[in-house]
Design a protein around this motif. Structure first.
Motif, PDB file in Angstrom:
ATOM      1  N   ALA A  90      13.642   0.080  -4.679  1.00  2.70           N
ATOM      2  CA  ALA A  90      13.261  -0.367  -3.339  1.00  2.70           C
ATOM      3  C   ALA A  90      13.776  -1.778  -3.068  1.00  2.70           C
ATOM      4  N   ALA A  91      13.706  -2.676  -4.059  1.00  2.00           N
ATOM      5  CA  ALA A  91      14.186  -4.045  -3.893  1.00  2.00           C
ATOM      6  C   ALA A  91      15.702  -4.077  -3.677  1.00  2.00           C
ATOM      7  N   VAL A  92      16.431  -3.248  -4.408  1.00  2.00           N
ATOM      8  CA  VAL A  92      17.885  -3.193  -4.230  1.00  2.00           C
ATOM      9  C   VAL A  92      18.227  -2.701  -2.831  1.00  2.00           C
ATOM     10  N   PHE A  93      17.540  -1.676  -2.362  1.00  4.39           N
ATOM     11  CA  PHE A  93      17.791  -1.150  -1.018  1.00  4.39           C
ATOM     12  C   PHE A  93      17.500  -2.207   0.038  1.00  4.39           C
ATOM     13  N   ILE A  94      16.381  -2.891  -0.071  1.00  2.00           N
ATOM     14  CA  ILE A  94      16.026  -3.931   0.900  1.00  2.00           C
ATOM     15  C   ILE A  94      17.027  -5.080   0.819  1.00  2.00           C
ATOM     16  N   GLY A  95      17.463  -5.432  -0.375  1.00  4.16           N
ATOM     17  CA  GLY A  95      18.471  -6.479  -0.540  1.00  4.16           C
ATOM     18  C   GLY A  95      19.782  -6.131   0.134  1.00  4.16           C
ATOM     19  N   ILE A  96      20.215  -4.890  -0.007  1.00  4.92           N
ATOM     20  CA  ILE A  96      21.464  -4.454   0.631  1.00  4.92           C
ATOM     21  C   ILE A  96      21.342  -4.545   2.149  1.00  4.92           C
ATOM     22  N   ILE A  97      20.230  -4.109   2.679  1.00  4.87           N
ATOM     23  CA  ILE A  97      20.013  -4.176   4.127  1.00  4.87           C
ATOM     24  C   ILE A  97      20.015  -5.631   4.591  1.00  4.87           C
ATOM     25  N   LEU A  98      19.371  -6.528   3.838  1.00  5.62           N
ATOM     26  CA  LEU A  98      19.345  -7.939   4.217  1.00  5.62           C
ATOM     27  C   LEU A  98      20.734  -8.560   4.167  1.00  5.62           C
ATOM     28  N   VAL A  99      21.520  -8.211   3.164  1.00  3.60           N
ATOM     29  CA  VAL A  99      22.881  -8.746   3.050  1.00  3.60           C
ATOM     30  C   VAL A  99      23.725  -8.297   4.239  1.00  3.60           C
ATOM     31  N   ILE A 100      23.502  -7.075   4.710  1.00  2.30           N
ATOM     32  CA  ILE A 100      24.253  -6.569   5.854  1.00  2.30           C
ATOM     33  C   ILE A 100      23.775  -7.212   7.157  1.00  2.30           C
ATOM     34  N   LEU A 101      22.461  -7.337   7.330  1.00  2.00           N
ATOM     35  CA  LEU A 101      21.916  -7.800   8.605  1.00  2.00           C
ATOM     36  C   LEU A 101      21.845  -9.315   8.740  1.00  2.00           C
TER      37      LEU A 101
ATOM     38  N   ASP B 181      10.871  16.568 -15.165  1.00  2.00           N
ATOM     39  CA  ASP B 181      12.081  16.184 -14.454  1.00  2.00           C
ATOM     40  C   ASP B 181      12.285  14.671 -14.544  1.00  2.00           C
ATOM     41  N   PRO B 182      13.360  14.195 -15.189  1.00  2.00           N
ATOM     42  CA  PRO B 182      13.549  12.755 -15.359  1.00  2.00           C
ATOM     43  C   PRO B 182      13.837  12.027 -14.045  1.00  2.00           C
ATOM     44  N   ILE B 183      14.380  12.711 -13.049  1.00  2.00           N
ATOM     45  CA  ILE B 183      14.688  12.051 -11.781  1.00  2.00           C
ATOM     46  C   ILE B 183      13.399  11.716 -11.048  1.00  2.00           C
ATOM     47  N   ASN B 184      12.452  12.647 -11.010  1.00  2.00           N
ATOM     48  CA  ASN B 184      11.194  12.406 -10.317  1.00  2.00           C
ATOM     49  C   ASN B 184      10.173  11.697 -11.195  1.00  2.00           C
ATOM     50  N   ASN B 185      10.483  11.468 -12.448  1.00  2.00           N
ATOM     51  CA  ASN B 185       9.547  10.826 -13.371  1.00  2.00           C
ATOM     52  C   ASN B 185       9.856   9.337 -13.490  1.00  2.00           C
ATOM     53  N   MET B 186      10.182   8.697 -12.383  1.00  2.00           N
ATOM     54  CA  MET B 186      10.502   7.280 -12.378  1.00  2.00           C
ATOM     55  C   MET B 186       9.208   6.478 -12.457  1.00  2.00           C
ATOM     56  N   ASP B 187       9.163   5.499 -13.343  1.00  2.00           N
ATOM     57  CA  ASP B 187       7.979   4.667 -13.455  1.00  2.00           C
ATOM     58  C   ASP B 187       7.952   3.656 -12.304  1.00  2.00           C
ATOM     59  N   ASN B 188       6.856   2.930 -12.194  1.00  2.00           N
ATOM     60  CA  ASN B 188       6.702   1.982 -11.098  1.00  2.00           C
ATOM     61  C   ASN B 188       7.773   0.904 -11.120  1.00  2.00           C
TER      62      ASN B 188
ATOM     63  N   MET C 189       0.825  -1.211   0.000  1.00  2.00           N
ATOM     64  CA  MET C 189       0.000   0.000   0.000  1.00  2.00           C
ATOM     65  C   MET C 189       0.857   1.257   0.000  1.00  2.00           C
ATOM     66  N   LEU C 190       1.930   1.252   0.796  1.00  2.00           N
ATOM     67  CA  LEU C 190       2.785   2.429   0.884  1.00  2.00           C
ATOM     68  C   LEU C 190       3.562   2.670  -0.407  1.00  2.00           C
ATOM     69  N   LEU C 191       3.734   1.645  -1.222  1.00  2.00           N
ATOM     70  CA  LEU C 191       4.442   1.784  -2.494  1.00  2.00           C
ATOM     71  C   LEU C 191       3.530   2.262  -3.625  1.00  2.00           C
ATOM     72  N   GLN C 192       2.211   2.272  -3.399  1.00  2.00           N
ATOM     73  CA  GLN C 192       1.283   2.654  -4.456  1.00  2.00           C
ATOM     74  C   GLN C 192       1.370   4.140  -4.764  1.00  2.00           C
ATOM     75  N   GLU C 193       1.009   4.462  -6.005  1.00  2.00           N
ATOM     76  CA  GLU C 193       1.004   5.841  -6.472  1.00  2.00           C
ATOM     77  C   GLU C 193      -0.418   6.382  -6.391  1.00  2.00           C
ATOM     78  N   ASN C 194      -0.570   7.651  -6.026  1.00  2.00           N
ATOM     79  CA  ASN C 194      -1.914   8.208  -5.951  1.00  2.00           C
ATOM     80  C   ASN C 194      -2.406   8.594  -7.353  1.00  2.00           C
TER      81      ASN C 194
ATOM     82  N   TYR D   5      10.143   0.205  -7.922  1.00  2.00           N
ATOM     83  CA  TYR D   5      10.168  -1.083  -7.230  1.00  2.00           C
ATOM     84  C   TYR D   5      11.551  -1.714  -7.288  1.00  2.00           C
ATOM     85  N   LEU D   6      12.253  -1.530  -8.395  1.00  2.00           N
ATOM     86  CA  LEU D   6      13.602  -2.053  -8.516  1.00  2.00           C
ATOM     87  C   LEU D   6      14.537  -1.366  -7.515  1.00  2.00           C
TER      88      LEU D   6
END
Length: 192
Positions: A172-183, A158-165, A143-148, A169-170
Motif C-alpha cells: 500500500a505504501a509503494v502504491f501511494i508513493g507512486i501516485i504521489l510521485v506522479i501527482l 495460497d501464498p498470494i492471498n496469505n500476505m502478512d500485515n 481502519m480500512l487497512l485492518q484485518e478482521n 502495508y508495504l
C-alpha cells in the motif's frame, strides 16, 4: 458445485471433491478450522467473489461486509482506470466522461467503505471521518487497512492471498508513493 479449496467443478451430489478430496458442503453448515474456530460456508464463498463485481454490483448496498483483499484490489484497479480516464478526457477536452465516472466511483467507494468497516465490526458511520481533513482521513485509512478476526485465524494455503500485515502495508505504501510521485509535480506546477 465448486470446491471451496481448489475451485474445481464437481457434480451437485458430490460429497468430496474429485480433484483434491476436500469435503463438499451443500448447505449452510459450518466447517471446523485448524484452531477449533468455525467458519460458515457463506463466509468462505463471500471471499471468492470477484472484487470488481462485488464493488460495482453493490454500488448502493450499505449492508453486509467486504473483506480487505476485495476492497483494496477493487479500489486500486478503479483508481488506475480513473487515471486513464483523466488522461484521455484531458487530451480530448471532454471532461464529462471523467465527471460521470467519478460520481459513480464516489458512491461505490462509500458503500464499499461502509461494508469494509462492517467487516472489522465498526459502524459504517466512521466513513464520515473523511470530512475531517487529514487526521480523519488517516484514521479512516488505518481502519480500512485492518484485518478482521476471521482472517486473522484463517489458515490459507495460497501464498498470494496469505500476505502478512507487513507485506500488505508495504504494498500500500509503494502504491501511494507512486501516485504521489506522479501527482506532486503536477500539483506544484499548478497544472492539476
Amino acid at each position: 458445485m465448486f470446491c471451496t479449496k481448489c475451485g474445481a467443478k464437481n457434480p451437485e451430489d458430490a460429497t468430496f471433491c474429485y480433484k483434491c478430496g476436500n469435503e463438499m458442503y451443500t448447505d449452510k453448515t459450518t466447517r471446523p478450522m485448524v484452531d477449533d474456530t468455525t467458519v460458515t460456508t457463506d463466509e468462505i464463498v463471500a471471499e471468492e467473489v470477484n472484487p470488481l463485481i462485488d464493488f460495482w454490483t453493490n454500488i448502493v448496498n450499505f449492508e453486509g461486509k467486504m473483506n480487505r483483499h476485495n476492497f483494496w484490489v477493487a479500489v486500486f484497479i478503479m483508481a488506475l482506470i480513473n487515471i486513464v480516464i483523466v488522461a484521455v478526457s484531458y487530451g480530448t477536452e471532454t471532461m464529462i466522461l471523467w465527471y460521470l465516472y467519478d460520481l459513480f466511483f464516489l458512491i461505490a467507494t462509500l458503500s464499499a467503505s461502509v461494508r469494509r468497516l462492517h467487516d472489522i465490526n465498526k459502524s459504517g458511520a466512521y466513513v464520515l471521518l473523511n470530512l475531517i481533513p487529514l487526521v480523519g482521513q488517516v484514521a479512516l485509512l488505518i481502519m480500512l487497512l485492518q484485518e478482521n478476526e476471521v482472517d486473522k485465524k484463517k489458515v490459507v494455503d495460497d501464498p498470494i492471498n496469505n500476505m502478512d500485515n507487513k507485506g500488505f502495508y508495504l504494498t500500500a505504501a509503494v502504491f501511494i508513493g507512486i501516485i504521489l510521485v506522479i501527482l506532486l509535480p503536477l500539483l506544484l506546477n499548478g497544472t492539476l
